[in-house]
Motif scaffolding. Sequence first.
Motif, PDB file in Angstrom:
ATOM      1  N   TRP A 233       0.817  -1.216   0.000  1.00  0.00           N
ATOM      2  CA  TRP A 233       0.000   0.000   0.000  1.00  0.00           C
ATOM      3  C   TRP A 233       0.847   1.262   0.000  1.00  0.00           C
ATOM      4  O   TRP A 233       0.459   2.261  -0.606  1.00  0.00           O
ATOM      5  CB  TRP A 233      -0.985  -0.010   1.162  1.00  0.00           C
ATOM      6  CG  TRP A 233      -2.102  -0.964   0.904  1.00  0.00           C
ATOM      7  CD1 TRP A 233      -2.362  -2.120   1.558  1.00  0.00           C
ATOM      8  CD2 TRP A 233      -3.087  -0.862  -0.136  1.00  0.00           C
ATOM      9  NE1 TRP A 233      -3.441  -2.741   0.997  1.00  0.00           N
ATOM     10  CE2 TRP A 233      -3.919  -1.994  -0.042  1.00  0.00           C
ATOM     11  CE3 TRP A 233      -3.345   0.068  -1.138  1.00  0.00           C
ATOM     12  CZ2 TRP A 233      -4.978  -2.214  -0.906  1.00  0.00           C
ATOM     13  CZ3 TRP A 233      -4.393  -0.157  -2.001  1.00  0.00           C
ATOM     14  CH2 TRP A 233      -5.206  -1.274  -1.885  1.00  0.00           C
ATOM     15  N   THR A 234       1.996   1.239   0.664  1.00  0.00           N
ATOM     16  CA  THR A 234       2.857   2.413   0.586  1.00  0.00           C
ATOM     17  C   THR A 234       3.431   2.569  -0.817  1.00  0.00           C
ATOM     18  O   THR A 234       3.645   3.690  -1.273  1.00  0.00           O
ATOM     19  CB  THR A 234       3.984   2.356   1.630  1.00  0.00           C
ATOM     20  OG1 THR A 234       4.697   1.130   1.498  1.00  0.00           O
ATOM     21  CG2 THR A 234       3.440   2.510   3.031  1.00  0.00           C
ATOM     22  N   LEU A 235       3.659   1.454  -1.505  1.00  0.00           N
ATOM     23  CA  LEU A 235       4.095   1.536  -2.902  1.00  0.00           C
ATOM     24  C   LEU A 235       3.009   2.159  -3.767  1.00  0.00           C
ATOM     25  O   LEU A 235       3.294   3.022  -4.607  1.00  0.00           O
ATOM     26  CB  LEU A 235       4.469   0.149  -3.429  1.00  0.00           C
ATOM     27  CG  LEU A 235       4.864   0.084  -4.901  1.00  0.00           C
ATOM     28  CD1 LEU A 235       6.150   0.862  -5.138  1.00  0.00           C
ATOM     29  CD2 LEU A 235       5.004  -1.351  -5.346  1.00  0.00           C
ATOM     30  N   VAL A 236       1.761   1.754  -3.563  1.00  0.00           N
ATOM     31  CA  VAL A 236       0.647   2.317  -4.331  1.00  0.00           C
ATOM     32  C   VAL A 236       0.534   3.824  -4.085  1.00  0.00           C
ATOM     33  O   VAL A 236       0.393   4.618  -5.025  1.00  0.00           O
ATOM     34  CB  VAL A 236      -0.678   1.595  -3.976  1.00  0.00           C
ATOM     35  CG1 VAL A 236      -1.878   2.321  -4.538  1.00  0.00           C
ATOM     36  CG2 VAL A 236      -0.633   0.160  -4.472  1.00  0.00           C
ATOM     37  N   ILE A 237       0.614   4.235  -2.820  1.00  0.00           N
ATOM     38  CA  ILE A 237       0.527   5.663  -2.491  1.00  0.00           C
ATOM     39  C   ILE A 237       1.714   6.412  -3.085  1.00  0.00           C
ATOM     40  O   ILE A 237       1.560   7.522  -3.609  1.00  0.00           O
ATOM     41  CB  ILE A 237       0.449   5.855  -0.966  1.00  0.00           C
ATOM     42  CG1 ILE A 237      -0.871   5.303  -0.447  1.00  0.00           C
ATOM     43  CG2 ILE A 237       0.582   7.333  -0.589  1.00  0.00           C
ATOM     44  CD1 ILE A 237      -0.947   5.200   1.065  1.00  0.00           C
ATOM     45  N   GLY A 238       2.901   5.823  -3.024  1.00  0.00           N
ATOM     46  CA  GLY A 238       4.083   6.446  -3.612  1.00  0.00           C
ATOM     47  C   GLY A 238       3.954   6.620  -5.115  1.00  0.00           C
ATOM     48  O   GLY A 238       4.339   7.652  -5.663  1.00  0.00           O
ATOM     49  N   LEU A 239       3.413   5.623  -5.794  1.00  0.00           N
ATOM     50  CA  LEU A 239       3.221   5.732  -7.248  1.00  0.00           C
ATOM     51  C   LEU A 239       2.196   6.803  -7.595  1.00  0.00           C
ATOM     52  O   LEU A 239       2.368   7.548  -8.569  1.00  0.00           O
ATOM     53  CB  LEU A 239       2.804   4.381  -7.823  1.00  0.00           C
ATOM     54  CG  LEU A 239       3.893   3.317  -7.850  1.00  0.00           C
ATOM     55  CD1 LEU A 239       3.309   1.979  -8.280  1.00  0.00           C
ATOM     56  CD2 LEU A 239       5.037   3.724  -8.768  1.00  0.00           C
ATOM     57  N   MET A 240       1.126   6.897  -6.803  1.00  0.00           N
ATOM     58  CA  MET A 240       0.134   7.948  -7.061  1.00  0.00           C
ATOM     59  C   MET A 240       0.717   9.330  -6.806  1.00  0.00           C
ATOM     60  O   MET A 240       0.433  10.275  -7.552  1.00  0.00           O
ATOM     61  CB  MET A 240      -1.109   7.726  -6.198  1.00  0.00           C
ATOM     62  CG  MET A 240      -1.945   6.556  -6.652  1.00  0.00           C
ATOM     63  SD  MET A 240      -3.546   6.452  -5.843  1.00  0.00           S
ATOM     64  CE  MET A 240      -3.079   6.124  -4.167  1.00  0.00           C
ATOM     65  N   ALA A 241       1.551   9.450  -5.765  1.00  0.00           N
ATOM     66  CA  ALA A 241       2.194  10.735  -5.501  1.00  0.00           C
ATOM     67  C   ALA A 241       3.168  11.089  -6.618  1.00  0.00           C
ATOM     68  O   ALA A 241       3.257  12.244  -7.030  1.00  0.00           O
ATOM     69  CB  ALA A 241       2.925  10.692  -4.157  1.00  0.00           C
TER      70      ALA A 241
END
Length: 78
Positions: A11-19
Amino acid sequence: MARMFRVLGFWTLVIGLMAFAGDMIEMALLFFMQTAVFVLLGYLKLSERTYILSFWAYMIICFTGFSYWTVFKMGMPF
């Protein structure tokens, strides 16, 4: 418990990619670093107590940093 850290890494990877897609480079780098730490912890096969203590340490550091940033760096709106 180790699997939960891998889920947090996902989930932190997903948030990082969206950012990163939203041109928020600093936020994306912060979340990519968190992803690396969570995935590393997920594969270390530590005891459940160690996982719980490391998560508590993570939460204390993050909330302290967030509180410091919002109070002293962002300034008061009034």
